[in-house]
Design a protein around this motif. Structure first.
Motif, PDB file in Angstrom:
ATOM      1  N   VAL A 108     -11.213 -66.194 -14.501  1.00  0.00           N
ATOM      2  CA  VAL A 108     -10.146 -65.490 -15.223  1.00  0.00           C
ATOM      3  C   VAL A 108     -10.736 -64.416 -16.123  1.00  0.00           C
ATOM      4  CG1 VAL A 108      -8.275 -65.757 -16.895  1.00  0.00           C
ATOM      5  CG2 VAL A 108      -8.600 -67.490 -15.129  1.00  0.00           C
ATOM      6  N   ARG A 109     -11.852 -64.739 -16.772  1.00  0.00           N
ATOM      7  CA  ARG A 109     -12.481 -63.762 -17.678  1.00  0.00           C
ATOM      8  C   ARG A 109     -12.978 -62.550 -16.901  1.00  0.00           C
ATOM      9  NH1 ARG A 109     -17.125 -61.916 -19.493  1.00  0.00           N
ATOM     10  NH2 ARG A 109     -18.348 -63.130 -18.002  1.00  0.00           N
ATOM     11  N   LEU A 113      -8.816 -71.287 -22.076  1.00  0.00           N
ATOM     12  CA  LEU A 113      -8.026 -70.327 -21.309  1.00  0.00           C
ATOM     13  C   LEU A 113      -7.291 -69.365 -22.235  1.00  0.00           C
ATOM     14  CD1 LEU A 113      -6.942 -69.338 -18.593  1.00  0.00           C
ATOM     15  CD2 LEU A 113      -5.123 -71.067 -18.759  1.00  0.00           C
ATOM     16  N   SER A 114      -6.735 -69.889 -23.309  1.00  0.00           N
ATOM     17  CA  SER A 114      -6.004 -69.037 -24.258  1.00  0.00           C
ATOM     18  C   SER A 114      -6.940 -68.026 -24.905  1.00  0.00           C
ATOM     19  CB  SER A 114      -5.349 -69.891 -25.343  1.00  0.00           C
ATOM     20  OG  SER A 114      -4.362 -70.742 -24.785  1.00  0.00           O
ATOM     21  N   ARG A 130      -9.021 -61.587 -13.697  1.00  0.00           N
ATOM     22  CA  ARG A 130      -7.838 -62.452 -13.816  1.00  0.00           C
ATOM     23  C   ARG A 130      -6.943 -62.397 -12.578  1.00  0.00           C
ATOM     24  NH1 ARG A 130      -3.226 -62.202 -18.628  1.00  0.00           N
ATOM     25  NH2 ARG A 130      -1.695 -63.531 -17.573  1.00  0.00           N
ATOM     26  N   LYS A 131      -6.781 -61.235 -11.986  1.00  0.00           N
ATOM     27  CA  LYS A 131      -5.846 -61.070 -10.871  1.00  0.00           C
ATOM     28  C   LYS A 131      -6.418 -61.512  -9.530  1.00  0.00           C
ATOM     29  CE  LYS A 131      -2.659 -59.104 -13.424  1.00  0.00           C
ATOM     30  NZ  LYS A 131      -1.345 -59.767 -13.672  1.00  0.00           N
ATOM     31  N   GLU A 171      -4.155 -64.545  -9.026  1.00  0.00           N
ATOM     32  CA  GLU A 171      -4.376 -65.412 -10.196  1.00  0.00           C
ATOM     33  C   GLU A 171      -4.587 -66.866  -9.785  1.00  0.00           C
ATOM     34  OE1 GLU A 171      -2.391 -64.614 -13.942  1.00  0.00           O
ATOM     35  OE2 GLU A 171      -1.084 -63.189 -12.918  1.00  0.00           O
ATOM     36  N   ARG A 215      -6.250 -69.165 -12.556  1.00  0.00           N
ATOM     37  CA  ARG A 215      -5.349 -69.608 -13.631  1.00  0.00           C
ATOM     38  C   ARG A 215      -4.362 -70.657 -13.114  1.00  0.00           C
ATOM     39  NH1 ARG A 215      -0.405 -68.876 -15.176  1.00  0.00           N
ATOM     40  NH2 ARG A 215      -0.008 -67.419 -13.462  1.00  0.00           N
ATOM     41  N   LEU A 265      -7.362 -65.282 -22.311  1.00  0.00           N
ATOM     42  CA  LEU A 265      -6.146 -64.520 -22.029  1.00  0.00           C
ATOM     43  C   LEU A 265      -5.723 -63.635 -23.184  1.00  0.00           C
ATOM     44  CD1 LEU A 265      -3.967 -67.212 -20.167  1.00  0.00           C
ATOM     45  CD2 LEU A 265      -5.214 -65.286 -19.167  1.00  0.00           C
TER      46      LEU A 265
END
Length: 319
Positions: free
Chosen positions: A277-278, A313-314, A281-282, A286, A289, A317
Motif C-alpha cells: 500500500v505504501r 495501515l492508517s 496503493r492502487k 487495491e 488493502r 493512508l
C-alpha cells in the motif's frame, strides 16, 4: 419508526380510551393483554411509573408468533424494570391505526405516557434484549444462551475446539438464527480444517443475518483459511528471495503475506501488505488493502494483530 412515534402523542390515544374504568395493572403484573377500552390504564397511566412495551400482533401473523415469546422472555428477565402489554389488532384496531401501524409485528415503548421508541418486524433475542435494556436504563442479567456463548468463546480462545463446538451447537438448537452461535460454530470447523462444514453452518445465516459483524467475520475467516490452505505447506524461501531481489515485486510480496498468515505470522503478513500500500496503493485494484481488511475481519476487531494492523495501515493512508 421514529417519525411515526414522534408524530403521535398521548392525547389522541387518550381520546379513544376516554372513560375507561379499568384500574392500573397490579404490582408484579408484568405481562398482560389489553383492549381499546383499557389501553389508557394499561399503557399510558402505567408507563408513568414503569416503562411499558406494547406488542401489536394478530393470530394470523407468523413473525408475531416468533417475536412475542422472545419479548415475554426478555421482559420477565428484566424483573419488573419494564412491563409488556399485548394488543390483538384484529379485535382492537383503533390504537394501532392512531399509531399509524402499517405492518406487524409492531412494538412501541412508552415512558411517562409518551411513545419513545419502537421497531417493526421480528428481531432476534439479542436485539430485543438491547431494546429492553435501553428502555430499562441498565443491563439485564445474562441469559442461558449468552452464558453458553461466552463459555463457547472462552473454550475457542483456549483452543478447546470440541467444548466450544458443543456450546455453540447447544445455542443453535434453541435459536437457529443466533449470529454469534453461527459464527462461533463455523470458526470451530475452520480451526479443525473442515471448511465444507464451516460453509454449511454459515449457510444458516440468510438475508440480513449474513450482514451481522460476527457472521461476516467468520465468513472472512473461512475465505482466508481456504486461500491459505493452498500455501500452508509451501516453502517461503523462494517468495522471500523474490521480494529481497526486487522490493517492487508486489505479487511476490502479496503471495508471501498470504503464506505468512497461513503459517501464523500475522504481523509479518500485515507488514508486507502495508508495504505494498505504501509503495503503490492502487496496485491490482487495491488488492493489498482489501486483503488487509479481510484479514482484520477474519482475525476479529479485538485481536492484537488487527489493532496493530489498522494503526499501521492508517499511518500509511493518511500520511
Amino acid at each position: 419508526m421514529s417519525d411515526s412515534l414522534g408524530a403521535t402523542g398521548p392525547q389522541g390515544l387518550q381520546g379513544s380510551a376516554q372513560g375507561a374504568g379499568s384500574a392500573a395493572p397490579a404490582a408484579g403484573d408484568l405481562i398482560k393483554d389489553t383492549t381499546t377500552q383499557t389501553f389508557a390504564a394499561d399503557v399510558l397511566e402505567a408507563s408513568m411509573q414503569t416503562p411499558v412495551i406494547v406488542d401489536f400482533w394478530a393470530p394470523w401473523c407468523g413473525p408475531c408468533k416468533q417475536l412475542t415469546p422472545i419479548i415475554e422472555k426478555v421482559v420477565q428477565q428484566a424483573q419488573g424494570a419494564v412491563k409488556l402489554v399485548k394488543m390483538n389488532i384484529d379485535e382492537h384496531p383503533e390504537v394501532a391505526q392512531q399509531l399509524r401501524v402499517q405492518s406487524i409485528p409492531a412494538v412501541f415503548a412508552f415512558k411517562n405516557g409518551q411513545p419513545v421508541d419502537g421497531f417493526m418486524g421480528a428481531l432476534p433475542e439479542s436485539q430485543v434484549k438491547r431494546f429492553v435494556e435501553a428502555l430499562a436504563g441498565g443491563a439485564l442479567a445474562p441469559t442461558q444462551a449468552e452464558q453458553m456463548l461466552e463459555a463457547g468463546q472462552a473454550a475457542l480462545d483456549a483452543g478447546d475446539i470440541g467444548a466450544a463446538a458443543q456450546a455453540f451447537a447447544a445455542v443453535l438448537q434453541e435459536d437457529r438464527e443466533n449470529p454469534k452461535a453461527i459464527a462461533g460454530l463455523a470458526r470451530c470447523y475452520i480451526e479443525s480444517g473442515d471448511h465444507d462444514r464451516a460453509a454449511e453452518v454459515l449457510g444458516l445465516a440468510e438475508g440480513k443475518l449474513a450482514e451481522d459483524p460476527d457472521v461476516k467475520g467468520a465468513a472472512a475467516a473461512l475465505e482466508v483459511a481456504r486461500s491459505g490452505a493452498a500455501t500452508a505447506n509451501d516453502d517461503l524461501a523462494p517468495l522471500q528471495a523474490a521480494v529481497e531481489a526486487d522490493p517492487a515485486n508486489h505479487q511476490a510480496r502479496f503471495d508471501l503475506a498470504v503464506a505468512l498468515n497461513a503459517a501464523g505470522d500475522r504481523e509479518g503478513a500485515t507488514d508486507h501488505l502495508v508495504e505494498i500500500v505504501r509503495r503503490e496503493r492502487k496496485w491490482n485494484d487495491e488488492a493489498a488493502r482489501e486483503q488487509l481488511v479481510q484479514f482484520f475481519e477474519a482475525w476479529g476487531p479485538m485481536d492484537d494483530a488487527t489493532k496493530a494492523g489498522r494503526r499501521k495501515l492508517s499511518a500509511v493512508l493518511f500520511s
